[in-house]
Design a protein around this motif. Structure first.
Motif, short mmCIF file in Angstrom:
data_model
loop_
_atom_site.label_atom_id
_atom_site.label_comp_id
_atom_site.label_asym_id
_atom_site.label_seq_id
_atom_site.Cartn_x
_atom_site.Cartn_y
_atom_site.Cartn_z
N SER A 91 0.85 -1.18 0.00
CA SER A 91 0.00 0.00 0.00
C SER A 91 0.89 1.24 0.00
O SER A 91 2.10 1.15 0.23
CB SER A 91 -0.89 0.00 1.24
OG SER A 91 -0.10 0.25 2.37
N VAL A 92 0.28 2.39 -0.26
CA VAL A 92 1.01 3.65 -0.27
C VAL A 92 1.77 3.84 1.05
O VAL A 92 2.96 4.14 1.07
CB VAL A 92 0.02 4.81 -0.52
CG1 VAL A 92 0.65 6.14 -0.16
CG2 VAL A 92 -0.41 4.81 -1.99
N LEU A 93 1.06 3.63 2.15
CA LEU A 93 1.68 3.82 3.47
C LEU A 93 2.89 2.89 3.66
O LEU A 93 3.95 3.32 4.11
CB LEU A 93 0.63 3.57 4.56
CG LEU A 93 1.07 3.84 5.98
CD1 LEU A 93 1.37 5.31 6.19
CD2 LEU A 93 0.01 3.40 6.97
N LYS A 127 -3.62 6.64 1.69
CA LYS A 127 -2.59 5.82 2.32
C LYS A 127 -2.83 4.32 2.18
O LYS A 127 -1.89 3.55 2.14
CB LYS A 127 -2.42 6.20 3.79
CG LYS A 127 -3.59 5.88 4.69
CD LYS A 127 -3.22 6.29 6.11
CE LYS A 127 -4.36 6.36 7.09
NZ LYS A 127 -5.29 5.27 7.14
N ASP A 128 -4.10 3.90 2.08
CA ASP A 128 -4.37 2.47 2.00
C ASP A 128 -4.52 1.97 0.57
O ASP A 128 -4.78 0.79 0.34
CB ASP A 128 -5.63 2.13 2.80
CG ASP A 128 -5.43 2.42 4.27
OD1 ASP A 128 -4.33 2.11 4.78
OD2 ASP A 128 -6.34 2.97 4.91
N LYS A 129 -4.34 2.87 -0.40
CA LYS A 129 -4.47 2.44 -1.79
C LYS A 129 -3.19 1.77 -2.26
O LYS A 129 -2.13 1.94 -1.67
CB LYS A 129 -4.77 3.65 -2.67
CG LYS A 129 -6.15 4.21 -2.43
CD LYS A 129 -6.61 5.03 -3.62
CE LYS A 129 -8.05 5.45 -3.42
NZ LYS A 129 -8.35 6.71 -4.03
N LYS A 130 -3.32 1.03 -3.35
CA LYS A 130 -2.15 0.45 -4.00
C LYS A 130 -1.65 1.46 -5.05
O LYS A 130 -2.45 2.20 -5.63
CB LYS A 130 -2.52 -0.87 -4.67
CG LYS A 130 -2.80 -2.00 -3.68
CD LYS A 130 -1.51 -2.65 -3.22
CE LYS A 130 -1.68 -3.46 -1.95
NZ LYS A 130 -2.47 -4.67 -2.12
N PRO A 131 -0.34 1.48 -5.30
CA PRO A 131 0.19 2.46 -6.27
C PRO A 131 -0.54 2.44 -7.61
O PRO A 131 -0.76 3.50 -8.20
CB PRO A 131 1.64 2.02 -6.44
CG PRO A 131 1.99 1.35 -5.16
CD PRO A 131 0.73 0.69 -4.68
N CYS A 132 -0.95 1.25 -8.06
CA CYS A 132 -1.59 1.19 -9.39
C CYS A 132 -2.93 1.90 -9.42
O CYS A 132 -3.46 2.17 -10.49
CB CYS A 132 -1.74 -0.27 -9.83
SG CYS A 132 -2.81 -1.22 -8.76
N GLN A 133 -3.49 2.22 -8.25
CA GLN A 133 -4.77 2.94 -8.22
C GLN A 133 -4.57 4.44 -8.30
O GLN A 133 -5.54 5.19 -8.29
CB GLN A 133 -5.54 2.60 -6.94
CG GLN A 133 -5.95 1.13 -6.85
CD GLN A 133 -6.50 0.80 -5.48
OE1 GLN A 133 -5.75 0.66 -4.51
NE2 GLN A 133 -7.81 0.69 -5.39
N MET A 138 0.54 11.30 -8.72
CA MET A 138 0.39 10.89 -7.32
C MET A 138 1.43 9.84 -6.95
O MET A 138 1.98 9.86 -5.85
CB MET A 138 -1.02 10.35 -7.08
CG MET A 138 -2.09 11.43 -7.08
SD MET A 138 -3.69 10.71 -7.41
CE MET A 138 -4.46 10.87 -5.81
N GLN A 139 1.72 8.93 -7.88
CA GLN A 139 2.73 7.91 -7.59
C GLN A 139 4.08 8.56 -7.34
O GLN A 139 4.82 8.15 -6.43
CB GLN A 139 2.83 6.93 -8.76
CG GLN A 139 1.61 6.05 -8.89
CD GLN A 139 1.82 4.91 -9.89
OE1 GLN A 139 2.87 4.29 -9.92
NE2 GLN A 139 0.82 4.65 -10.69
N GLN A 140 4.40 9.59 -8.14
CA GLN A 140 5.69 10.24 -7.94
C GLN A 140 5.70 10.98 -6.59
O GLN A 140 6.74 11.04 -5.93
CB GLN A 140 6.02 11.17 -9.11
CG GLN A 140 7.45 11.63 -9.16
CD GLN A 140 8.45 10.47 -9.24
OE1 GLN A 140 8.66 9.75 -8.26
NE2 GLN A 140 9.08 10.29 -10.38
N ARG A 141 4.55 11.52 -6.17
CA ARG A 141 4.48 12.14 -4.85
C ARG A 141 4.76 11.11 -3.76
O ARG A 141 5.44 11.41 -2.77
CB ARG A 141 3.09 12.71 -4.60
CG ARG A 141 2.83 14.03 -5.26
CD ARG A 141 1.34 14.33 -5.16
NE ARG A 141 0.95 15.32 -6.13
CZ ARG A 141 0.96 16.64 -5.87
NH1 ARG A 141 1.31 17.06 -4.68
NH2 ARG A 141 0.63 17.49 -6.80
N VAL A 142 4.20 9.90 -3.94
CA VAL A 142 4.46 8.84 -2.95
C VAL A 142 5.95 8.54 -2.90
O VAL A 142 6.54 8.40 -1.82
CB VAL A 142 3.66 7.57 -3.30
CG1 VAL A 142 4.03 6.44 -2.34
CG2 VAL A 142 2.17 7.84 -3.26
#
Lengths: 256, 256
Positions: A91-93, A127-133, A138-142
């Motif tokens: 997950s993102v977190l 925070k509970d999402k998967k990167p592919c979502q 947003m992925q680069q922010r993560v």
């Protein structure tokens, strides 16, 4: 001098012939500076970044960060990649917690720290999402939050916004500038986008290909609240264009 | 989704009914001796007899349910041990690819040898009983899972490796936090394929030395000249194989 590159050369073997990715490159970077490595593809800007980050070794010359010679990657200097390098099964977190797991930090502290940096990039609600979502931006922010959470001294960014659309890219440029000034990080940022370099950098290192080398350095003397349409901005952009031989030499005649 | 499932069930039912009809018609038209080509009804009767009384005329009168359980136990032991060692070895060999380049020729040498060819050695080393079946299933599952795990690790996104190094993960952390989950989808796929292969080899494993199990039952029916019981056992093996495959597909969907 904080980061010091001394007469570095890198060669690649290409089907029997040798390709000089970098030839006799020297560069020094101050603590807290935002440096853009700018140039066309094949100019060795990514190779130079990989050298600084310790992923590659030079054929000749040396690279120092602080007092120590760089020989391997270290969590003190983190790289942000163009394709994010997030783990799709986490997950993102949990992605943001990655660097903290290596530091043997306990679970509660890890969570707190991760949330703090997710907040900074504005993604706590994901925070509970998967990167592919998430979208590319947003992925680069993560990925940026993941790097910041490990509290590195330097961020190396390898065309981090290259895969994003123009508007998302500008938003992320604003964010990275704000975050890095707040956090006092030293940043080396690879790009082939002249406007991006002028907008972000304290100094722009213009590179050329065949062999990969530094053509010149443009100091960007503007405050950090930069207006992409201001005269100062355009003057500096022109300077970079000129250095890269992208300006038409002949003068235009006007008939009124 | 529901419509699709309904259609699948419908297709299965129709295809089985047609098979039964053609089979019965062939028996009626051809009037073959019962021993050479038993009718569906006599196979069903044989199945019922196996299920309630066991094979008449056999030395051991164990019912079908017990044979199935014994077979499944051996299968579980062989398959589980095979998969665990193959995945663990595959992860290590994929990670330390220099070691694998030395191991690979040996693997390629052993792999084409049919597991059954090991039978004399297996009997000499482990004796008869459960061991041959477990060992054959182990061999049948081991190499496909090993090789696809190695391939999955070698084809892992290079950026994952870089991220793991950069954040300072130890070798062990990298293996179980990055390499294993990254390779997991391909590993899962190979586990499913290996399940089918291993089940095929169960029968050969139980044909030598075993005094119970579905493979033994096949030999037993042959020795008693009971072609109806033979067919009934074959169908049982097929149905269980189908159920195993369905089960692992469900598991695959659930975990991925």
């Amino acid at each position: 001098m904080y980061i010091c590159v001394e007469d570095v050369s890198v060669n690649y073997q290409q089907g029997g012939s040798t390709f000089e990715a970098l030839k006799d490159v020297s560069l020094s970077i101050e603590r807290g500076e935002f440096i853009c490595l700018l140039g066309p593809s094949g100019c060795g800007k990514s190779t130079l970044l990989n050298l600084l980050a310790g992923f590659e070794k030079p054929a000749r010359g040396r690279v120092f960060i602080g007092e120590r010679q760089v020989t391997a990657p270290s969590p003190k200097y983190l790289t942000i990649f163009q394709n994010y390098g997030l783990f799709p099964w986490r997950s993102v977190l949990h992605n943001v917690e990655l660097g903290l797991e290596a530091k043997k930090m306990n679970r509660k502290e890890r969570r707190q720290r991760a949330l703090k940096y997710l907040e900074m990039v504005g993604l706590v609600q994901a925070k509970d999402k998967k990167p592919c979502q998430l979208s590319g931006g947003m992925q680069q922010r993560v990925a940026i939050a993941r790097a910041l959470a490990a509290e590195p001294e330097i961020l190396f960014m390898d065309e981090p916004f290259g895969a994003l659309d123009a508007i998302t890219r500008m938003k992320l440029q604003d964010d990275i500038l704000r975050i890095c000034k707040d956090e006092g990080k030293t940043i080396v940022f690879v790009t082939h986008d002249i406007e991006e370099a002028v907008f972000l950098a304290d100094r722009i290192v213009v590179m050329e290909a065949n062999p990969g080398s530094v053509q010149g350095i443009v100091k960007v003397e503007m405050p950090h609240e930069r207006d992409r349409t201001s005269d100062d901005f355009i003057v500096i952009r022109d300077k970079v264009f000129a250095m890269m031989h992208l300006k038409k030499e002949k003068t235009v005649e006007y008939y009124i | 989704m529901r419509i699709k499932l309904g259609k699948k069930v419908w297709c299965t039912v129709v295809s089985l009914l047609v098979l039964l009809a053609v089979w019965e018609a062939a028996v009626l038209v051809g009037s073959f001796p019962e021993v050479l080509f038993p009718s569906p009804i006599s196979v069903w009767n044989a199945f019922w007899q196996l299920w309630t009384d066991g094979l008449s005329g056999s030395s051991s009168r164990v019912v079908l349910g017990v044979h199935i359980l014994v077979s499944l136990k051996r299968f579980a032991a062989g398959y589980a041990s095979s998969v665990v060692t193959a995945v663990a070895a595959g992860l290590l060999l994929g990670w330390f690819s220099r070691v694998f380049s030395y191991v690979n020729p040996i693997v390629q040498l052993i792999r084409p040898v049919a597991p059954v060819a090991w039978m004399p050695f297996i009997v000499l080393w482990f004796g008869i009983g459960d061991a041959p079946a477990v060992a054959i299933i182990f061999l049948a599952g081991f190499f496909p899972v090993l090789l696809s795990t190695v391939a999955a690790v070698e084809h892992m996104e290079p950026v994952y490796r870089k991220v793991a190094r950069n954040f300072g993960l130890s070798q062990a952390q990298t293996l179980y936090k990055v390499v294993f989950p990254a390779a997991f989808p391909q590993i899962m796929n190979s586990l499913r394929l290996a399940l089918g292969t291993a089940w095929i080899f169960l029968v050969s494993g139980e044909m030598v030395g075993a005094q119970s199990g579905l493979g033994f039952l096949i030999m037993d029916a042959k020795n008693c000249l009971r072609s109806d019981a033979l067919l009934a056992t074959m169908i049982t093996i097929g149905v269980i194989g189908l159920l195993l495959d369905w089960g692992i597909r469900r598991l695959e969907k659930f975990v991925l």
